[in-house]
Design a protein around this motif. Structure first.
Motif, PDB file in Angstrom:
ATOM      1  N   ARG A 192      -1.241   0.550   4.914  1.00  0.00           N
ATOM      2  CA  ARG A 192      -1.172   1.582   5.928  1.00  0.00           C
ATOM      3  C   ARG A 192      -2.575   2.143   6.181  1.00  0.00           C
ATOM      4  N   TYR A 193      -2.961   2.267   7.470  1.00  0.00           N
ATOM      5  CA  TYR A 193      -4.301   2.766   7.773  1.00  0.00           C
ATOM      6  C   TYR A 193      -4.335   4.284   7.603  1.00  0.00           C
ATOM      7  N   ASN A 194      -5.538   4.833   7.547  1.00  0.00           N
ATOM      8  CA  ASN A 194      -5.749   6.267   7.350  1.00  0.00           C
ATOM      9  C   ASN A 194      -4.915   7.103   8.320  1.00  0.00           C
ATOM     10  N   GLY A 195      -4.164   8.043   7.776  1.00  0.00           N
ATOM     11  CA  GLY A 195      -3.442   8.999   8.603  1.00  0.00           C
ATOM     12  C   GLY A 195      -2.126   8.502   9.173  1.00  0.00           C
ATOM     13  N   VAL A 196      -1.771   7.243   8.934  1.00  0.00           N
ATOM     14  CA  VAL A 196      -0.511   6.711   9.462  1.00  0.00           C
ATOM     15  C   VAL A 196       0.652   7.215   8.604  1.00  0.00           C
ATOM     16  N   PRO A 197       1.677   7.776   9.225  1.00  0.00           N
ATOM     17  CA  PRO A 197       2.811   8.312   8.445  1.00  0.00           C
ATOM     18  C   PRO A 197       3.461   7.243   7.581  1.00  0.00           C
ATOM     19  N   ASP A 198       3.975   7.651   6.432  1.00  0.00           N
ATOM     20  CA  ASP A 198       4.527   6.673   5.487  1.00  0.00           C
ATOM     21  C   ASP A 198       5.890   6.137   5.920  1.00  0.00           C
ATOM     22  N   ARG A 199       6.399   6.569   7.069  1.00  0.00           N
ATOM     23  CA  ARG A 199       7.626   5.951   7.579  1.00  0.00           C
ATOM     24  C   ARG A 199       7.336   4.555   8.177  1.00  0.00           C
ATOM     25  N   PHE A 200       6.050   4.231   8.391  1.00  0.00           N
ATOM     26  CA  PHE A 200       5.645   2.913   8.875  1.00  0.00           C
ATOM     27  C   PHE A 200       5.326   2.026   7.667  1.00  0.00           C
ATOM     28  N   THR A 201       5.986   0.859   7.596  1.00  0.00           N
ATOM     29  CA  THR A 201       5.779  -0.063   6.484  1.00  0.00           C
ATOM     30  C   THR A 201       5.646  -1.482   7.014  1.00  0.00           C
ATOM     31  N   GLY A 202       4.624  -2.185   6.549  1.00  0.00           N
ATOM     32  CA  GLY A 202       4.454  -3.582   6.912  1.00  0.00           C
ATOM     33  C   GLY A 202       4.741  -4.476   5.721  1.00  0.00           C
ATOM     34  N   SER A 203       5.294  -5.658   6.000  1.00  0.00           N
ATOM     35  CA  SER A 203       5.573  -6.603   4.918  1.00  0.00           C
ATOM     36  C   SER A 203       5.471  -8.026   5.451  1.00  0.00           C
ATOM     37  N   GLY A 204       5.472  -8.970   4.504  1.00  0.00           N
ATOM     38  CA  GLY A 204       5.439 -10.378   4.887  1.00  0.00           C
ATOM     39  C   GLY A 204       4.200 -11.092   4.385  1.00  0.00           C
ATOM     40  N   TYR A 205       4.280 -12.433   4.446  1.00  0.00           N
ATOM     41  CA  TYR A 205       3.157 -13.272   4.007  1.00  0.00           C
ATOM     42  C   TYR A 205       3.372 -14.667   4.564  1.00  0.00           C
ATOM     43  N   GLY A 206       2.287 -15.299   4.920  1.00  0.00           N
ATOM     44  CA  GLY A 206       2.402 -16.687   5.386  1.00  0.00           C
ATOM     45  C   GLY A 206       2.616 -16.774   6.883  1.00  0.00           C
ATOM     46  N   THR A 207       3.870 -16.873   7.314  1.00  0.00           N
ATOM     47  CA  THR A 207       4.150 -16.995   8.740  1.00  0.00           C
ATOM     48  C   THR A 207       5.089 -15.919   9.263  1.00  0.00           C
ATOM     49  N   ASP A 208       5.749 -15.189   8.400  1.00  0.00           N
ATOM     50  CA  ASP A 208       6.748 -14.214   8.847  1.00  0.00           C
ATOM     51  C   ASP A 208       6.411 -12.807   8.367  1.00  0.00           C
ATOM     52  N   PHE A 209       6.358 -11.892   9.333  1.00  0.00           N
ATOM     53  CA  PHE A 209       5.931 -10.528   9.055  1.00  0.00           C
ATOM     54  C   PHE A 209       6.873  -9.536   9.724  1.00  0.00           C
TER      55      PHE A 209
END
Lengths: 106, 121
Positions: free
Chosen positions: A54-71
């Protein structure tokens, strides 16, 4: 050239819902993915880099996941101000964007 | 605070040239790779060009759609980055954003407000 495909193209969600949007790379991009939010008339804003940071100041309700080809970008408990376009991007060696997902609030 | 301010957009005819500029401040410009990204009206984002730093010989990279027509350059003494656009086509009509990364992210953390380029006869 690597192609980034986002789905769905649009979605309509109620405030408080949990939303998941997808980004698929045509080749293995490891964790070299970023997510951006763009509201009408504004410049894009970086949300997530290296797939899950998560970048600076981005609310923790935003979550990224995945690896390889699917995100995946997940927004927990969507707020009214989250209505926007969301773009994924490969971030290494080329900087290709996906076509975007439009998030609308019911 | 980091600021990127684009200028120089406007209306040009097909096959003409235009040079747009970006003034950077608030970070060590000479240490940062710089990028241009564009967005056609009602469309998504498209990366256009990248220029690396002096230690990397100011290496440049371009999207296939603009290769051979666009040239990115920089002036570290002025903290400026430029995009020279030649042989413009109607499909180059877009908002052009100047962007830069933040240390450790590789992603486009900083964005200008954009400058609109319209190619039309």
């Amino acid at each position: 050239n690597i192609v980034m495909t986002q789905s769905p193209k649009s979605m309509s969600i109620s405030v408080g819902d949990r939303v998941t949007m997808n980004c698929k790379a045509s080749q293995n991009v490891y964790n070299n993915i970023a997510w951006y939010q763009q509201k009408p008339g504004q410049s894009p804003k970086l949300l997530i880099y290296y797939a899950s940071n998560r970048y600076n100041g981005v609310p923790d309700r935003f979550t990224g996941s995945g690896y390889g080809t699917d995100f995946t970008l997940t927004i927990n408990s969507v707020q009214a101000e989250d209505a926007a376009f969301y773009y994924c991007q490969r971030i290494y060696n080329s900087w290709t964007f996906g076509g975007g997902t439009k998030l609308e609030l019911k | 605070a980091v600021q990127l301010v684009e200028s120089g957009g406007g209306l040009v005819q097909p096959k003409e040239s235009l040079k747009i500029s970006c003034a950077a401040s608030g970070f060590t410009f000479s240490n940062a790779a710089m990028y241009w990204v564009r967005q056609a009206p009602g469309k998504g984002l498209e990366w256009v060009a990248r220029i690396r730093t002096k230690p990397n010989n100011y290496a440049t990279y371009y999207a296939d759609s603009v290769k051979g027509r666009f040239t990115i350059s920089r002036d570290d003494s002025k903290s400026m980055v430029y995009l020279q656009m030649d042989n413009l086509k109607t499909e180059d009509t877009a908002m052009y954003y100047c962007t830069a990364g933040d240390i450790g992210t590789t992603a486009f953390a900083y964005w200008g407000q954009g400058t609109l380029v319209t190619v039309s006869s």
